[in-house]
Design a protein around this motif. Structure first.
Motif, PDB file in Angstrom:
ATOM      1  N   ASP A 191       0.836  -1.204   0.000  1.00  0.00           N
ATOM      2  CA  ASP A 191       0.000   0.000   0.000  1.00  0.00           C
ATOM      3  C   ASP A 191       0.870   1.254   0.000  1.00  0.00           C
ATOM      4  O   ASP A 191       0.855   2.053   0.920  1.00  0.00           O
TER       5      ASP A 191
ATOM      6  N   VAL B 206      10.779  10.141   7.488  1.00  0.00           N
ATOM      7  CA  VAL B 206       9.447  10.524   7.986  1.00  0.00           C
ATOM      8  C   VAL B 206       8.610   9.264   8.237  1.00  0.00           C
ATOM      9  O   VAL B 206       7.959   9.132   9.281  1.00  0.00           O
ATOM     10  N   LEU B 207       8.657   8.312   7.298  1.00  0.00           N
ATOM     11  CA  LEU B 207       7.851   7.084   7.437  1.00  0.00           C
ATOM     12  C   LEU B 207       8.379   6.193   8.565  1.00  0.00           C
ATOM     13  O   LEU B 207       7.585   5.575   9.285  1.00  0.00           O
TER      14      LEU B 207
ATOM     15  N   LEU C 264       6.941   7.596  11.638  1.00  0.00           N
ATOM     16  CA  LEU C 264       5.522   7.235  11.781  1.00  0.00           C
ATOM     17  C   LEU C 264       5.370   5.766  12.182  1.00  0.00           C
ATOM     18  O   LEU C 264       4.505   5.440  12.999  1.00  0.00           O
TER      19      LEU C 264
ATOM     20  N   GLN D  52       6.100   5.771  15.966  1.00  0.00           N
ATOM     21  CA  GLN D  52       5.015   6.413  16.722  1.00  0.00           C
ATOM     22  C   GLN D  52       3.756   5.555  16.785  1.00  0.00           C
ATOM     23  O   GLN D  52       3.078   5.507  17.813  1.00  0.00           O
ATOM     24  N   HIS D  53       3.417   4.926  15.654  1.00  0.00           N
ATOM     25  CA  HIS D  53       2.127   4.231  15.555  1.00  0.00           C
ATOM     26  C   HIS D  53       2.262   2.714  15.675  1.00  0.00           C
ATOM     27  O   HIS D  53       1.288   1.995  15.468  1.00  0.00           O
TER      28      HIS D  53
ATOM     29  N   VAL E  67       3.629   0.423  13.794  1.00  0.00           N
ATOM     30  CA  VAL E  67       3.325  -0.355  12.580  1.00  0.00           C
ATOM     31  C   VAL E  67       4.649  -0.656  11.885  1.00  0.00           C
ATOM     32  O   VAL E  67       5.698  -0.106  12.238  1.00  0.00           O
TER      33      VAL E  67
ATOM     34  N   ALA F  64       4.939  -0.829   8.264  1.00  0.00           N
ATOM     35  CA  ALA F  64       5.086  -0.363   6.890  1.00  0.00           C
ATOM     36  C   ALA F  64       4.108   0.752   6.547  1.00  0.00           C
ATOM     37  O   ALA F  64       3.217   0.581   5.727  1.00  0.00           O
ATOM     38  N   SER F  65       4.303   1.941   7.157  1.00  0.00           N
ATOM     39  CA  SER F  65       3.543   3.082   6.670  1.00  0.00           C
ATOM     40  C   SER F  65       4.085   3.441   5.287  1.00  0.00           C
ATOM     41  O   SER F  65       5.219   3.095   4.938  1.00  0.00           O
ATOM     42  N   GLY F  66       3.252   4.086   4.506  1.00  0.00           N
ATOM     43  CA  GLY F  66       3.658   4.435   3.145  1.00  0.00           C
ATOM     44  C   GLY F  66       2.969   5.710   2.703  1.00  0.00           C
ATOM     45  O   GLY F  66       2.341   6.393   3.510  1.00  0.00           O
ATOM     46  N   ILE F  67       3.140   6.061   1.420  1.00  0.00           N
ATOM     47  CA  ILE F  67       2.425   7.219   0.881  1.00  0.00           C
ATOM     48  C   ILE F  67       1.681   6.837  -0.389  1.00  0.00           C
ATOM     49  O   ILE F  67       2.080   5.923  -1.108  1.00  0.00           O
TER      50      ILE F  67
END
Lengths: 227, 227
Positions: free
Chosen positions: B158, B203-204, B207, B210-211, B213, B215-218
């Motif tokens: 994602d 940045v990711l 994140l 912090q969260h 997770v 694999a945060s993405g854009i």
């Protein structure tokens, strides 16, 4: 639009442009006291009249000369064109002392608007922090959104807001102000990350031109809504 | 997975890590001839055996020492750790001459992994371009994705891929390679924009921490799928 528990007096420096008016429109509706600032008090007053005509339920909105707006506010927001960024902050340095300063300015240098070009400090936010000194907390936000869309309450702004800057506590206050505009904000980290937040605007302008659209944006993925 | 009309011989420098294996897994399935490179040919060969066990329908996949992999390829992909970036490229400069070089490396400098820290050239891509000279075309891609997910054909990654670098024609070739991995790529402009593409990784990571997770993405928004 979720209401922040805290309400602030927000002074918008150079607030008569589309950025300032769009943010003011949403913050007044969220219960904040907003002061539109301008180099000329009359110009600020005209922007206030224009906004009041759109604000059906009223709200706390005033217009003042920039330095008066800053003196009266809890949180200052800078929405001047990039060319005016340094002189504006140098002129307001004394009165901004100790405040949270939300910097919305993007370093777009025509004609190469699709190429990332940062000031020598590394980013606009870092330039502001250098000018204003360590007593201020400069936070970047709202660089990548389409302001015209903020002026229509029903319009979906399909873009998240990356927030970065000096002090985690200041970033959290600004994340509350982002939520109050109806947008989703993310803590993008320290002020050194401002180059990413500001530079993304050039990438999005490039995509707007390539794909003939007006408002490409970004969303953060992979983090569930619940938490 | 859409197949690119053109198929290439792709040499992956330092291709035995998760980045190289994940990309090789998807490119082989899209019909490309992939050469995994490593400082030791035997190590490259072991990665090839490992991948072949997963590739049910076979495909063109070989293992070679890095400089041999580069000599045999049309397009080189750099997936070494950041600390090895400069020495690796200096060592392969001659054999890389004239090629498209896809740089996947992110400038993560522990312990401050959530803070953007760029090499003096401005970004990893610009450092590569300086080392390799004007005859090479360095293009950034795949900085922000989770490689583990590439290894599972059914997994939805994602996250979009921002592609920037020297020469629009080279970016277009790389956008085709991105599509062949099953991901959506966007032309993020000239090599000066690499600071945004590479810096977004910090940045990711912030994140993700912090969260809680992995694999945060854009995603890019505001551009319709049709065009």
């Amino acid at each position: 639009m979720t209401e922040n528990k805290e309400t602030y007096t927000i002074g918008i420096i150079g607030g008569t442009g589309k950025e300032g008016k769009g943010l003011a429109y949403r913050w007044v509706q969220a219960g904040h006291h907003v002061i539109i600032g301008s180099r000329q008090a009359e110009k600020a007053q005209r922007a206030v009249e224009e906004l009041k005509a759109l604000l059906e339920e009223g709200g706390e909105l005033e217009g003042m000369e920039n330095s008066e707006a800053v003196a009266a506010c809890d949180i200052a927001v800078v929405t001047v064109p990039y060319a005016a960024h340094r002189p504006t902050l140098e002129g307001l340095k004394g009165v901004l002392d100790g405040k949270i300063v939300v910097d919305v300015v993007v370093p777009i240098v025509p004609p190469k608007v699709t190429k990332v070009q940062m000031p020598s400090a590394g980013s606009v936010a870092q330039e502001a922090q250098e000018i204003l000194g360590e007593n201020c907390r400069v936070v970047d936000a709202f660089q990548n959104i389409s302001y015209e869309r903020l002026m229509n309450q029903d319009e979906d702004v399909d873009c998240d807001v990356l927030v970065c800057g000096k002090s985690k506590a200041a970033r959290e206050v600004v994340l509350g102000l982002v939520a109050d505009t109806g947008l989703k904000g993310w803590d993008a980290g320290p002020i050194e990350n401002a180059v990413v937040v500001e530079g993304m605007t050039s990438v999005l302008i490039g995509l707007n031109i390539q794909h003939k659209v007006k408002a490409s944006g970004i969303r953060i993925t992979g983090i569930s809504e619940q938490e």
